[in-house]
Design a protein around this motif. Structure first.
Motif, short mmCIF file in Angstrom:
data_model
loop_
_atom_site.label_atom_id
_atom_site.label_comp_id
_atom_site.label_asym_id
_atom_site.label_seq_id
_atom_site.Cartn_x
_atom_site.Cartn_y
_atom_site.Cartn_z
N UNK A 21 0.92 -1.27 0.00
CA UNK A 21 -0.07 0.07 0.06
C UNK A 21 0.84 1.17 -0.13
N UNK A 22 0.68 2.12 -0.73
CA UNK A 22 1.17 3.37 -0.78
C UNK A 22 0.74 4.13 0.34
N UNK A 23 1.69 5.04 0.67
CA UNK A 23 1.29 5.87 1.83
C UNK A 23 0.44 7.06 1.63
N UNK A 44 2.38 6.01 6.21
CA UNK A 44 1.16 5.31 6.83
C UNK A 44 0.15 5.10 5.63
N UNK A 45 -0.97 4.53 5.82
CA UNK A 45 -1.73 4.09 4.77
C UNK A 45 -2.39 5.17 3.89
N UNK A 46 -2.98 5.02 2.85
CA UNK A 46 -3.55 6.15 2.02
C UNK A 46 -4.82 6.71 2.62
N UNK A 47 -4.82 8.15 2.82
CA UNK A 47 -5.78 8.83 3.28
C UNK A 47 -5.93 9.11 4.67
N UNK A 81 -7.63 1.26 13.87
CA UNK A 81 -8.13 2.18 12.56
C UNK A 81 -7.24 1.69 11.36
N UNK A 82 -6.31 0.63 11.39
CA UNK A 82 -5.50 0.39 10.50
C UNK A 82 -4.56 1.32 9.67
N UNK A 83 -4.42 2.62 10.41
CA UNK A 83 -3.72 3.71 10.07
C UNK A 83 -2.31 3.34 9.47
N UNK A 84 -1.69 2.36 9.79
CA UNK A 84 -0.67 1.93 9.45
C UNK A 84 -0.73 0.34 9.32
N UNK A 85 0.26 -0.58 8.63
CA UNK A 85 0.14 -1.73 8.27
C UNK A 85 1.52 -2.30 8.40
N UNK A 86 1.92 -3.29 9.25
CA UNK A 86 3.30 -3.78 9.35
C UNK A 86 3.25 -5.35 8.98
N UNK A 87 4.08 -5.62 7.93
CA UNK A 87 4.22 -6.92 7.48
C UNK A 87 5.76 -7.21 7.50
N UNK A 88 5.88 -8.68 7.99
CA UNK A 88 7.47 -9.14 7.90
C UNK A 88 7.37 -10.58 7.13
N UNK A 89 8.54 -10.92 7.00
CA UNK A 89 8.86 -12.29 6.40
C UNK A 89 10.10 -12.70 6.67
N UNK A 90 10.36 -13.97 7.45
CA UNK A 90 11.45 -14.61 7.82
C UNK A 90 11.60 -15.93 7.98
N UNK A 91 12.53 -16.48 8.39
CA UNK A 91 12.80 -17.72 8.86
C UNK A 91 13.35 -18.01 10.21
N UNK A 92 12.33 -18.85 10.89
CA UNK A 92 12.90 -19.20 12.14
C UNK A 92 13.87 -20.32 12.05
N UNK A 93 14.79 -20.58 13.09
CA UNK A 93 15.69 -21.76 13.04
C UNK A 93 15.11 -23.07 13.60
N UNK A 94 14.21 -23.69 12.65
CA UNK A 94 13.52 -24.75 13.16
C UNK A 94 14.50 -25.92 12.73
N UNK A 95 14.71 -26.96 13.95
CA UNK A 95 15.73 -27.91 13.72
C UNK A 95 15.16 -29.01 12.70
N UNK A 96 15.71 -29.56 11.98
CA UNK A 96 15.33 -30.80 11.26
C UNK A 96 15.27 -32.05 12.26
N UNK A 97 14.55 -32.98 11.78
CA UNK A 97 14.51 -34.26 12.39
C UNK A 97 15.86 -34.98 12.60
#
Length: 272
Positions: free
Chosen positions: A36-38, A58-61, A231-247
């Motif tokens: 979303x553009x600010x 912040x978000x449009x409007x 109000x949704x006046x701003x919106x925060x998103x993240x994308x990451x990788x947690x260190x999950x151990x493999x079997x």
């Protein structure tokens, strides 16, 4: 150096160490574009529409003010943190209904936000939620089902693009785990990572709790996180990788512990 000189110098050393304590030592910045553009038609402080940022936007409007600005998600190990000009604990004076929402987590890549949001989808693709009591700083973690109630933001202009806002556990008792967050605050002069005079921080959201879900199979640690205010006046998103151990890693770790226990027992027997 004599004892009295050490006593005189000690307070200055403490002050020197504490002067850097505001630095954002929360791990990697995993913030992603919320699609979303600010309110100015920009993508953030870096601007020029050629680079995407969430700082100082912040978000449009919406009211373009530091007090509404959500700036960053951070990840260190399993611990998720947030930074913003928005006061996560107390909100904005004069707007009692526009409080902090809960933190939503998607683990299978189908989270809907921004241009991809679907108003008919009740869960918006999110799988887990940190249900936070912002007054106490305590939280509980739940898995999200199709029958759960996810409250949407109160400003139609920002719904569904900034949804969801809050989760209501109701009578559910199947808590995956719980924990508490730590609040912080610092000035731009103390740390210039983000623009704006005043910043607030939240840390201590433990993603490892999600591993307590018996229905979660083969999670590779990749997730999308979401937060907004009423109000949704701003919106925060993240994308990451947690260190999950493999079997296999878990098996080696378990074997190692058994070996250490055997070695310790042998030493004890030899001393007898």
């Amino acid at each position: 150096m004599n004892r009295w000189m050490k006593m005189l110098i000690a307070p200055f050393l403490v002050l020197l160490l504490c002067s850097g304590a505001w630095a954002l030592n929360f791990g990697a910045d995993i913030t992603i574009f919320d699609q979303r553009e600010d309110s100015r038609g920009y993508f953030g402080e870096s601007d020029s529409r050629t680079s995407i940022g969430e700082d100082n936007e912040v978000e449009p409007g919406m009211v373009a003010s530091q007090v509404w600005d959500l700036e960053g998600f951070f990840l260190e190990g399993f611990i998720l943190s947030m930074v913003g000009g928005f006061d996560f604990q107390n909100g904005v004076n004069g707007y009692p209904g526009y409080t902090s929402g809960d933190i939503f987590i998607d683990v299978d890549g189908d989270a809907e936000f921004g241009t991809g949001a679907d108003s008919s989808d009740l869960t918006m693709g999110y799988d887990y939620v940190f249900d936070v009591n912002w007054a106490t700083g305590n939280y509980e973690v739940f898995s999200i089902s199709s029958s759960d109630t996810l409250e949407r933001v109160k400003e139609d202009l920002n719904s569904p693009e900034s949804d969801p806002w809050q989760f209501y556990a109701g009578s559910r008792t199947d808590i995956l785990g719980s924990g508490s967050i730590a609040y912080g605050a610092y000035s731009y002069a103390a740390d210039k990572t983000f623009f704006g005079d005043q910043h607030y921080t939240v840390t201590g959201l433990d993603l490892s709790i999600i591993l307590n879900d018996d229905n979660l199979q083969n999670w590779d640690g990749v997730f999308t996180s979401h937060f907004t205010m009423g109000c949704g006046n701003d919106n925060l998103m993240g994308s990451g990788t947690a260190p999950v151990p493999e079997p296999a890693t878990l098996l080696l770790f378990g074997t190692g512990l058994i070996g250490l226990a055997g070695t310790a027992r042998k030493k004890i027997n030899n001393r007898r």
